[in-house]
Design a protein around this motif. Structure first.
Motif, PDB file in Angstrom:
ATOM      1  N   THR A 129       0.823  -1.211   0.000  1.00 31.10           N
ATOM      2  CA  THR A 129       0.000   0.000   0.000  1.00 31.10           C
ATOM      3  C   THR A 129       0.856   1.260   0.000  1.00 31.10           C
ATOM      4  O   THR A 129       0.544   2.236  -0.683  1.00 31.10           O
ATOM      5  CB  THR A 129      -0.955   0.019   1.211  1.00 31.10           C
ATOM      6  N   GLY A 130       1.939   1.221   0.762  1.00 37.19           N
ATOM      7  CA  GLY A 130       2.824   2.376   0.808  1.00 37.19           C
ATOM      8  C   GLY A 130       3.429   2.691  -0.545  1.00 37.19           C
ATOM      9  O   GLY A 130       3.520   3.859  -0.949  1.00 37.19           O
ATOM     10  N   GLU A 185     -10.667  -5.292   2.441  1.00 34.86           N
ATOM     11  CA  GLU A 185     -10.869  -3.905   2.016  1.00 34.86           C
ATOM     12  C   GLU A 185      -9.865  -3.534   0.919  1.00 34.86           C
ATOM     13  O   GLU A 185     -10.232  -2.918  -0.086  1.00 34.86           O
ATOM     14  CB  GLU A 185     -10.697  -2.962   3.216  1.00 34.86           C
ATOM     15  N   ALA A 186      -8.622  -3.937   1.106  1.00 35.36           N
ATOM     16  CA  ALA A 186      -7.611  -3.675   0.078  1.00 35.36           C
ATOM     17  C   ALA A 186      -7.946  -4.412  -1.215  1.00 35.36           C
ATOM     18  O   ALA A 186      -7.796  -3.872  -2.319  1.00 35.36           O
ATOM     19  CB  ALA A 186      -6.229  -4.104   0.585  1.00 35.36           C
ATOM     20  N   LYS A 187      -8.421  -5.641  -1.067  1.00 34.16           N
ATOM     21  CA  LYS A 187      -8.789  -6.431  -2.239  1.00 34.16           C
ATOM     22  C   LYS A 187      -9.940  -5.793  -3.002  1.00 34.16           C
ATOM     23  O   LYS A 187      -9.955  -5.771  -4.241  1.00 34.16           O
ATOM     24  CB  LYS A 187      -9.162  -7.848  -1.797  1.00 34.16           C
ATOM     25  N   HIS A 197      -8.612   9.100  -6.062  1.00 34.24           N
ATOM     26  CA  HIS A 197      -9.632   8.394  -5.273  1.00 34.24           C
ATOM     27  C   HIS A 197      -9.053   7.089  -4.714  1.00 34.24           C
ATOM     28  O   HIS A 197      -9.223   6.794  -3.510  1.00 34.24           O
ATOM     29  CB  HIS A 197     -10.851   8.111  -6.155  1.00 34.24           C
ATOM     30  N   ILE A 198      -8.362   6.324  -5.540  1.00 35.92           N
ATOM     31  CA  ILE A 198      -7.755   5.059  -5.092  1.00 35.92           C
ATOM     32  C   ILE A 198      -6.664   5.326  -4.061  1.00 35.92           C
ATOM     33  O   ILE A 198      -6.534   4.599  -3.071  1.00 35.92           O
ATOM     34  CB  ILE A 198      -7.173   4.287  -6.304  1.00 35.92           C
ATOM     35  N   ARG A 199      -5.892   6.392  -4.301  1.00 32.30           N
ATOM     36  CA  ARG A 199      -4.827   6.731  -3.359  1.00 32.30           C
ATOM     37  C   ARG A 199      -5.394   7.025  -1.973  1.00 32.30           C
ATOM     38  O   ARG A 199      -4.868   6.569  -0.959  1.00 32.30           O
ATOM     39  CB  ARG A 199      -4.055   7.946  -3.872  1.00 32.30           C
ATOM     40  N   ALA A 230      -6.273   5.027   3.701  1.00 27.26           N
ATOM     41  CA  ALA A 230      -7.066   4.579   4.853  1.00 27.26           C
ATOM     42  C   ALA A 230      -6.688   3.155   5.250  1.00 27.26           C
ATOM     43  O   ALA A 230      -6.588   2.834   6.438  1.00 27.26           O
ATOM     44  CB  ALA A 230      -8.555   4.673   4.516  1.00 27.26           C
ATOM     45  N   VAL A 231      -6.471   2.298   4.245  1.00 32.25           N
ATOM     46  CA  VAL A 231      -6.038   0.921   4.522  1.00 32.25           C
ATOM     47  C   VAL A 231      -4.657   0.933   5.177  1.00 32.25           C
ATOM     48  O   VAL A 231      -4.400   0.202   6.153  1.00 32.25           O
ATOM     49  CB  VAL A 231      -6.003   0.089   3.218  1.00 32.25           C
TER      50      VAL A 231
END
Length: 300
Positions: free
Chosen positions: A199-200, A248-250, A270-272, A277-278
């Motif tokens: 995610t990072g 949630e990430a999936k 939006h995805i970022r 949040a994840v």
């Protein structure tokens, strides 16, 4: 068929230990050479630690190293961390495919090892020319298999023959129970750390620099899908918090691809934000004292 709500049990795993037999490519300086260096620089010999590379850069050794790295990566990606050094946890139902793949890798190593042996006279002459006075022909007397890999499967249960020794059996049963608890915590921590890295990296690539969109490779998204499959096949944690974060990430990743993110800046933002949040949830989960403790004790 295993569903996303199902987690494996400790009993579904076996230990697998892997060891390489590898020709070291460096040697310490001989005592007389260390004395010469110490004399040259007016230094104390006992404070010097000097090594030399005895294998010059040759293609066959580079290929051997590449296969070794591929084997280690496959072993790690197919298994979970365990509390004993050199041992990892492999799903029992994956033993056949694991063993088949490892055998194929071993054949590659052995074929390359034969090529290395065939080229050894040439390699020795290269080393002689490059090492000069530091060359020592005795360091090239190779016996047995110079490059190989072996693995074995280990039982993780308390042996039945101990049951007749009540105190010993109770002690070993309790020790195993504690090990299982630690393994489960370690698995949770490992999955969270992997997701944090993913995610990072995605957040960083989706954050414009000086108003310019950064390059986003397809592999950045594909790595998420690989991670989700790994979690599905190795999930031993059976932890609701972990499962919710990964789901949630999936859900976020399932609705996008690299090309869309490159072409649609509003969607990328939006995805970022969703991934941020994840990422925050992962950080919060990793701050749990039990996870912090087990990570500190982790054996690499």
């Amino acid at each position: 068929m295993r569903t996303k709500a199902m987690a494996r049990k400790f009993e579904d795993f076996t230990g697998v230990k892997m060891e390489f037999h590898w020709l070291g490519t460096s040697r310490t300086f001989s005592d007389d050479k260390i004395q010469q260096v110490a004399s040259l620089y007016s230094a104390e010999e006992k404070l010097l630690s000097l090594r030399k590379k005895i294998v010059p850069k040759v293609d066959v050794y580079s290929e051997l190293t590449s296969v070794k790295n591929a084997i280690r990566k496959y072993w790690v990606n197919s298994t979970l961390s365990y509390i004993e050094k050199g041992v990892r946890l492999l799903p029992i139902d994956a033993i056949s495919s694991f063993d088949r793949t490892m055998s194929e890798y071993r054949e590659q190593l052995r074929d390359l090892a034969q090529q290395f042996r065939a080229q050894l006279p040439h390699i020795v002459e290269l080393a002689r020319a490059q090492l000069g006075a530091l060359f020592n022909s005795e360091e090239y007397n190779i016996d047995g298999d110079c490059f190989d890999v072996n693995w074995k499967y280990l039982s993780l249960s308390v042996p039945e023959y101990i049951q007749s020794h009540r105190e010993v059996y109770e002690r070993e049963t309790e020790r195993l129970r504690q090990q299982i608890e630690e393994v489960i915590l370690l698995a949770k921590a490992t999955f969270l750390e992997e997701l944090k890295e993913l995610t990072g990296h995605l957040i960083e690539r989706l954050t414009p620099e000086d108003g310019k969109v950064k390059r986003l490779r397809r592999e950045v998204i594909e790595n998420f899908h690989t991670f989700f499959e790994r979690f599905k096949s190795l999930n031993i944690a059976n932890d609701q918090e972990l499962t919710q974060i990964i789901e949630e990430a999936k859900k976020i990743i399932s609705g996008t691809d690299a090309q869309t993110l490159r072409e649609n800046t509003a969607f990328a933002e939006h995805i970022r934000n969703q991934m941020a949040a994840v990422h925050e949830s992962v950080d919060k989960a990793l701050s749990d004292p039990d996870l912090v403790s087990v990570v500190r004790r982790r054996i690499i």
